[in-house]
Design a protein around this motif. Structure first.
Motif, mmCIF file in Angstrom:
data_model
loop_
_atom_site.group_PDB
_atom_site.id
_atom_site.type_symbol
_atom_site.label_atom_id
_atom_site.label_comp_id
_atom_site.label_asym_id
_atom_site.label_seq_id
_atom_site.Cartn_x
_atom_site.Cartn_y
_atom_site.Cartn_z
ATOM 1 N N GLU A 263 0.830 -1.209 0.000
ATOM 2 C CA GLU A 263 0.000 0.000 0.000
ATOM 3 C C GLU A 263 0.862 1.256 0.000
ATOM 4 O O GLU A 263 0.574 2.229 -0.713
ATOM 5 C CB GLU A 263 -0.937 -0.007 1.204
ATOM 6 C CG GLU A 263 -1.962 1.109 1.194
ATOM 7 C CD GLU A 263 -2.954 1.006 2.329
ATOM 8 O OE1 GLU A 263 -3.880 1.841 2.375
ATOM 9 O OE2 GLU A 263 -2.813 0.105 3.185
ATOM 10 N N GLU A 264 1.937 1.251 0.789
ATOM 11 C CA GLU A 264 2.849 2.400 0.790
ATOM 12 C C GLU A 264 3.487 2.595 -0.581
ATOM 13 O O GLU A 264 3.686 3.733 -1.039
ATOM 14 C CB GLU A 264 3.936 2.191 1.845
ATOM 15 C CG GLU A 264 3.446 2.220 3.278
ATOM 16 C CD GLU A 264 4.550 1.856 4.242
ATOM 17 O OE1 GLU A 264 5.288 2.768 4.671
ATOM 18 O OE2 GLU A 264 4.691 0.654 4.568
ATOM 19 N N GLU A 274 -2.501 9.185 -1.620
ATOM 20 C CA GLU A 274 -2.153 9.097 -0.206
ATOM 21 C C GLU A 274 -2.706 7.800 0.358
ATOM 22 O O GLU A 274 -3.570 7.150 -0.245
ATOM 23 C CB GLU A 274 -2.757 10.279 0.569
ATOM 24 C CG GLU A 274 -4.280 10.320 0.519
ATOM 25 C CD GLU A 274 -4.865 11.533 1.209
ATOM 26 O OE1 GLU A 274 -4.094 12.357 1.714
ATOM 27 O OE2 GLU A 274 -6.114 11.645 1.246
ATOM 28 N N LEU A 275 -2.198 7.424 1.530
ATOM 29 C CA LEU A 275 -2.737 6.265 2.226
ATOM 30 C C LEU A 275 -4.118 6.598 2.777
ATOM 31 O O LEU A 275 -4.316 7.645 3.385
ATOM 32 C CB LEU A 275 -1.815 5.843 3.365
ATOM 33 C CG LEU A 275 -0.439 5.288 2.988
ATOM 34 C CD1 LEU A 275 0.378 5.030 4.243
ATOM 35 C CD2 LEU A 275 -0.574 4.015 2.162
ATOM 36 N N THR A 282 -7.503 2.751 -0.455
ATOM 37 C CA THR A 282 -6.348 3.253 -1.196
ATOM 38 C C THR A 282 -6.388 2.787 -2.643
ATOM 39 O O THR A 282 -6.132 3.567 -3.568
ATOM 40 C CB THR A 282 -5.033 2.801 -0.530
ATOM 41 O OG1 THR A 282 -5.001 3.279 0.820
ATOM 42 C CG2 THR A 282 -3.826 3.354 -1.276
#
Length: 374
Positions: A263-264, A274-275, A282
């Motif tokens: 996810e990052e 952005e998260l 996301t």
């Protein structure tokens, strides 16, 4: 690595004529590097297009056609033998073919960079071992392409750069080929180990779960399906997250300092702004949410299955087993994909044993992949 310390090579030879290969050749050429693109006779149409025009063409909707000079060759062995820096950008199922070619023809000291899914460096060392040749090349690989790219016609591509999130590692670790990769692709950063580039494979993480989780829609009729939109439901997103958690645990067990998750990396690559409060949210906010996947009775013949299951997930599972980290979600994906396609991916898939690396244990595996000695 300090950006100012990165030096571009004077020339590179690119092996392959797919989207990743031509995007890499295009970027190097536009940076002032002399580029030769080489491939086999069966890809003559791609090579002839470059040879006849003397350029690779990039089509972008905001500025039309950009051209970059390149020469072309239908003799990849000779091109490799003459090169000081080689980029190999082919699907994972092409790694062995080019590894055998390089083991036979690349000169000692040549830098070889595999651009695409990880594992090419392991294939090359294994090929050199089979040939009885010492590992006298400087080898690097990326964990993914630093682009989203497509071939639109022979010698013509569309491509967009990722803004980050791509890593490079080498055999031997930290060699000059890693530095060259970071110079050729400014968004690429150096990693600790080629095991890291193998394990941080975004395609293996996010391609297979939405396909297996939506088989009715995928096989139900010819058309287009929003694989990461409708397809990445909250439940399917949890499948993706579970695969990622297993891979992070393997990386943790191997002692790597970078434990950022999928996810990052969606944000770091520039795909999501952005998260959000969940992986599902996301993904729905990302550029992937509008990406379509072709459906129909032959949909499971896609590389999203035929490459990512046997060449990535099977290898990841074997690394987990070697270092004592269970991978139940990865194993389930391999099992279900095998049933769905009537293919024994466990028997056919690439594992540590494929490269002669099984049975070394954690420390032996780290040492072998760091030095190239096994």
């Amino acid at each position: 690595m300090n950006q100012d310390s990165r030096e571009l090579p004077g020339a590179v030879t690119v092996l392959g004529t797919g989207a990743g290969a031509l995007s890499s050749a295009m970027e190097a050429s536009l940076a002032g590097v002399d580029v030769t693109v080489a491939d086999f006779e069966r890809f003559r149409g791609n090579i002839d297009a470059i040879a006849e025009s003397g350029v690779i063409k990039l089509k972008a909707p905001w500025h039309g056609i950009t051209e970059a000079p390149a020469t072309a060759s239908l003799d990849p062995a000779a091109a490799a033998a003459a090169a000081d820096v080689i980029i190999v950008s082919v699907p994972a199922f092409g790694h062995d073919t080019f590894a055998e070619l390089l083991a036979a023809h690349a000169r000692p000291g040549t830098q070889v960079i595999f651009a695409g899914e990880g594992g090419g460096s392991l294939a090359l060392v294994a090929a050199m071992n089979r040939a009885g040749r010492a590992v006298d090349l400087e080898i690097a690989e990326l964990n993914s392409l630093p682009y989203g790219a497509r071939v639109r016609a022979p010698g013509l591509i569309t491509a967009s750069r990722k803004v980050g999130g791509t890593i490079a590692a080498g055999i031997p670790a930290g060699n000059a080929a890693v530095q060259t990769a970071c110079a050729l692709w400014p968004s690429v950063t150096a990693a600790e180990s080629v095991l890291e580039t193998v394990l941080l494979n975004f395609n293996a993480i996010d391609h297979v779960p939405p396909i297996l989780g939506n088989l009715g829609a995928i096989e139900g009729g010819a058309g287009k399906f929003l694989l990461w939109g409708v397809g990445a439901s909250p439940a399917v997103s949890r499948f993706i997250g579970a695969i990622d958690e297993e891979l992070i645990e393997i990386r943790r067990t191997l002692g790597f300092s970078n434990l950022k998750g999928y996810e990052e990396y969606l944000v770091e690559q520039g795909f999501a702004p952005e998260l959000k409060d969940s992986l599902h949210a996301t993904l729905q906010s990302s550029a992937f949410a509008d990406s379509t996947f072709g459906t129909g009775p032959n949909a499971l013949e896609s590389r999203y299955v035929t490459e990512d299951v046997p060449y990535a997930l099977c290898l990841m599972s074997s690394i987990g087993a070697e270092v004592g980290v269970p991978t139940p979600t990865i194993d389930a994906m391999i099992h279900l994909a095998s049933i769905a396609t009537e293919t024994d991916y466990r028997a056919q898939g690439r594992t540590l044993a494929t490269f002669g690396l099984a049975g070394l244990g954690r420390d032996g595996l780290l040492r072998a992949t760091s030095t190239g000695q096994w």
